[in-house]
Design a protein around this motif. Structure first.
Motif, PDB file in Angstrom:
ATOM      1  N   THR A  73       4.130   7.919  -4.461  1.00 48.65           N
ATOM      2  CA  THR A  73       2.760   8.152  -3.996  1.00 48.65           C
ATOM      3  C   THR A  73       2.731   9.111  -2.813  1.00 48.65           C
ATOM      4  O   THR A  73       1.666   9.375  -2.265  1.00 48.65           O
ATOM      5  N   ASN A  74       3.912   9.566  -2.397  1.00 51.28           N
ATOM      6  CA  ASN A  74       4.077  10.480  -1.266  1.00 51.28           C
ATOM      7  C   ASN A  74       3.883   9.816   0.090  1.00 51.28           C
ATOM      8  O   ASN A  74       3.817  10.502   1.111  1.00 51.28           O
ATOM      9  N   ILE A  75       3.815   8.496   0.094  1.00 56.73           N
ATOM     10  CA  ILE A  75       3.788   7.723   1.341  1.00 56.73           C
ATOM     11  C   ILE A  75       4.699   6.513   1.123  1.00 56.73           C
ATOM     12  O   ILE A  75       4.424   5.680   0.247  1.00 56.73           O
ATOM     13  N   ASP A  76       5.773   6.418   1.898  1.00 57.62           N
ATOM     14  CA  ASP A  76       6.783   5.377   1.677  1.00 57.62           C
ATOM     15  C   ASP A  76       6.206   3.964   1.675  1.00 57.62           C
ATOM     16  O   ASP A  76       6.510   3.159   0.792  1.00 57.62           O
ATOM     17  N   ILE A  77       5.379   3.634   2.675  1.00 56.90           N
ATOM     18  CA  ILE A  77       4.852   2.268   2.745  1.00 56.90           C
ATOM     19  C   ILE A  77       3.941   1.974   1.554  1.00 56.90           C
ATOM     20  O   ILE A  77       3.908   0.849   1.057  1.00 56.90           O
ATOM     21  N   ARG A  78       3.256   2.983   1.063  1.00 57.55           N
ATOM     22  CA  ARG A  78       2.400   2.776  -0.110  1.00 57.55           C
ATOM     23  C   ARG A  78       3.250   2.561  -1.358  1.00 57.55           C
ATOM     24  O   ARG A  78       2.902   1.735  -2.211  1.00 57.55           O
ATOM     25  N   ILE A  83       4.917  -1.422  -5.444  1.00 55.73           N
ATOM     26  CA  ILE A  83       5.969  -2.202  -6.094  1.00 55.73           C
ATOM     27  C   ILE A  83       5.733  -3.699  -5.901  1.00 55.73           C
ATOM     28  O   ILE A  83       5.842  -4.492  -6.842  1.00 55.73           O
ATOM     29  N   GLU A  84       5.382  -4.093  -4.664  1.00 52.04           N
ATOM     30  CA  GLU A  84       5.227  -5.517  -4.368  1.00 52.04           C
ATOM     31  C   GLU A  84       3.932  -6.116  -4.913  1.00 52.04           C
ATOM     32  O   GLU A  84       3.946  -7.190  -5.527  1.00 52.04           O
ATOM     33  N   TYR A  85       2.821  -5.454  -4.688  1.00 56.42           N
ATOM     34  CA  TYR A  85       1.529  -6.069  -5.001  1.00 56.42           C
ATOM     35  C   TYR A  85       0.939  -5.680  -6.353  1.00 56.42           C
ATOM     36  O   TYR A  85       0.344  -6.509  -7.033  1.00 56.42           O
ATOM     37  N   VAL A  86       1.079  -4.427  -6.737  1.00 55.53           N
ATOM     38  CA  VAL A  86       0.496  -3.996  -8.006  1.00 55.53           C
ATOM     39  C   VAL A  86       1.446  -4.313  -9.164  1.00 55.53           C
ATOM     40  O   VAL A  86       1.063  -4.924 -10.154  1.00 55.53           O
TER      41      VAL A  86
END
Length: 193
Positions: A73-78, A83-86
């Protein structure tokens, strides 16, 4: 929401040599699967998956595996939140389809065709059935490019990932994220020797 590609879609379509039937293997280095999202009403973003694998058997059975941990997504935390929530930490999503190899086996090098494909995306224990047209171009005797002819739209509700999108909105303090995701794909296949 950045969801998936859903996918994908895609793969579907492949070509067997009219003379020599054989399986075809996806080339992950030259293949590309992307999906788009819109947040805050008018901020569009393009995301992708960087790790794909798959094959098409000589009888037209298509199977493409999407490594969900390779979401970009071009943003590491996203990426981590996707991966975790979706994706709920699921390892892979799988796209399956069955195509009529006779319809494409007669393609000469440099020739192209469009075929109708019914496919299924299996994601986080949910199957999403969809229909799409795939564009096929015979690049050489042993290579074929398959791409979506138009965008494929996947609903987060149909894919059972809306709660994960809700969590993304909460964490990022966003008023909205679209719930329908456009997906495009370019799949490159090489005939097994």
């Amino acid at each position: 929401m950045k969801l998936l590609f859903k996918a994908f879609t895609i793969a579907s379509a492949f070509v067997a040599s009219p003379v020599l039937a054989a399986d075809w293997t996806l080339n992950p280095d030259t293949s590309h699967l992307a999906y788009g999202t819109v947040k805050i009403d008018d901020v569009g973003e393009v995301n992708s998956f960087t790790s794909l694998s798959g094959h098409v058997s000589d009888d037209g059975k298509v199977e493409i595996d999407i490594d969900l941990s390779s979401v970009e997504t071009n943003i590491d935390i996203r990426n981590e939140r996707m991966i975790e929530y979706v994706f709920r930490k699921a390892a892979t999503a799988t796209l399956t389809a069955e195509i009529d190899m006779d319809e494409v086996s007669k393609l000469e090098v440099g020739a192209s065709t469009t075929i109708e494909v019914d496919a299924t995306l299996s994601l986080v224990r949910t199957d999403v059935d969809f229909y799409t047209d795939m564009f096929i171009l015979r690049l050489s005797e042993s290579s074929v490019m398959v791409s979506t002819n138009d965008m494929v739209f996947i609903s987060t509700e149909d894919a059972d990932v809306s709660s994960g999108v809700d969590k993304l909105m909460e964490l990022a303090q966003l008023p909205n994220i679209t719930r329908t995701v456009p997906v495009t794909a370019r799949l490159m296949f090489t005939q097994d020797s």
